[in-house]
Design an enzyme around this catalytic site. Structure first.
Site, short mmCIF file in Angstrom:
data_model
loop_
_atom_site.label_atom_id
_atom_site.label_comp_id
_atom_site.label_asym_id
_atom_site.label_seq_id
_atom_site.Cartn_x
_atom_site.Cartn_y
_atom_site.Cartn_z
N SER A 19 -0.28 5.32 -4.56
CA SER A 19 -0.02 4.43 -3.40
C SER A 19 1.33 3.56 -3.78
O SER A 19 1.35 3.36 -4.82
CB SER A 19 -1.32 3.61 -3.13
OG SER A 19 -0.85 2.50 -1.99
N TYR A 79 -8.43 -2.03 -4.69
CA TYR A 79 -7.70 -0.76 -4.28
C TYR A 79 -6.36 -0.66 -5.27
O TYR A 79 -6.38 0.53 -5.78
CB TYR A 79 -7.11 -1.00 -3.02
CG TYR A 79 -6.34 0.16 -2.19
CD1 TYR A 79 -7.15 1.47 -1.66
CD2 TYR A 79 -4.99 0.29 -2.16
CE1 TYR A 79 -6.23 2.32 -1.37
CE2 TYR A 79 -4.46 1.46 -1.62
CZ TYR A 79 -4.96 2.55 -1.16
OH TYR A 79 -4.47 3.37 -0.47
#
Length: 269
Positions: free
Chosen positions: A141, A154
């Site tokens: 990401s 995350y």
């Protein structure tokens, strides 16, 4: 890398980036083994891929189920005969600071976003080694490059994917298996809507966080899928998806410990 007649295994293929990448590969003649915990979603992706002329099978798979993951290579080999590409794309989101996120939720996210990448890679590596031209593609990401507040779990998982991928690339150098790590920026998927809320957060806080995140998700998934597949074809070790991901990577290199102060000013503007 030529994808025609190559067999690609893609997790999280029921929607978003997984579906878009599968369809981009289908257009190039790849054969697809598509997996997702969402049976209806992955079946729809397989149907779309078949409409493009691809041979696509769909499989309901919980990537946190160790036994199911360990047995999945045999299922794919029985149908497709081989595996040339593994794309570890399945992922979940969880907003909240470290103090807001409970241990159970933190472990759940790490198991999906990172643990599953390790399990799938371990399970499929023998089949990939048997290919004359293979690749592992792990989806990290933009938050595997920068670490904003409110993304403790995350970002930790996506930095782990990045580190694991880089180590694999070094360890597999000289073999027929290459490794790419993908860093998508703001791709317009449903990840913000489906993100798990931290225990104790109010409904207003959760909705505000989702609205803020959703505004940053602008790139159509189809465009992201094409960027990823073109990166795979180039055998790119790192694939940055979107101008925001490229800008974040550059800023982090220029100011590795001070980039967030600069980003805060840009966000306010």
């Amino acid at each position: 890398m030529k994808l025609n007649n190559r067999v690609a295994v893609i997790t999280g293929a029921g929607s978003g980036i997984g579906r878009a990448t599968a369809l981009a590969m289908a257009r190039r003649g790849a054969r697809l083994a598509l997996a997702d915990v969402d049976g209806d979603g992955v079946a729809a992706t397989a149907h779309e891929a078949a409409a493009l002329g691809a041979h696509a099978t769909h499989h309901v798979l919980d990537v946190t189920d160790r036994a199911a993951v360990a047995g999945f290579p045999a299922v794919v080999r029985a149908v497709h005969g081989k595996v040339d590409l593994l794309m570890n794309n399945a992922g979940v989101a969880l907003g909240g600071t470290f103090e807001q996120v409970g241990e159970t939720d933190f472990d759940w996210l790490m198991d999906v976003n990172f643990g599953a990448v390790v399990r799938m890679t371990r399970a499929f590596l023998p089949l990939l080694h048997a290919s004359d031209d293979a690749r592992i593609v792990n989806v990290s990401s933009i938050y595997g490059i920068i670490a904003p507040p409110g993304q403790a779990a995350y970002a930790a998982s996506k930095f782990a994917v990045r580190g694991f991928s880089n180590v694999l690339r070094h360890e597999l150098a000289g073999t027929t298996v290459g490794v790419s790590v993908v860093h998508p920026g703001g791709v317009a998927t449903k990840i913000a809507q489906s993100a798990r809320a931290p225990v104790g957060a109010t409904a207003e806080q959760v909705e505000q966080r989702r609205r803020t995140t959703q505004k940053m998700l602008r790139m159509p998934p189809a465009q992201a899928g094409e960027i990823i597949v073109r990166g795979i074809e180039r055998r790119a070790p790192r694939i940055l998806v979107g101008g925001d991901a490229k800008a974040a990577a550059l800023l982090e290199r220029l100011a590795p410990t001070g980039y967030w102060n600069l980003l805060k000013k840009a966000i306010k503007r």
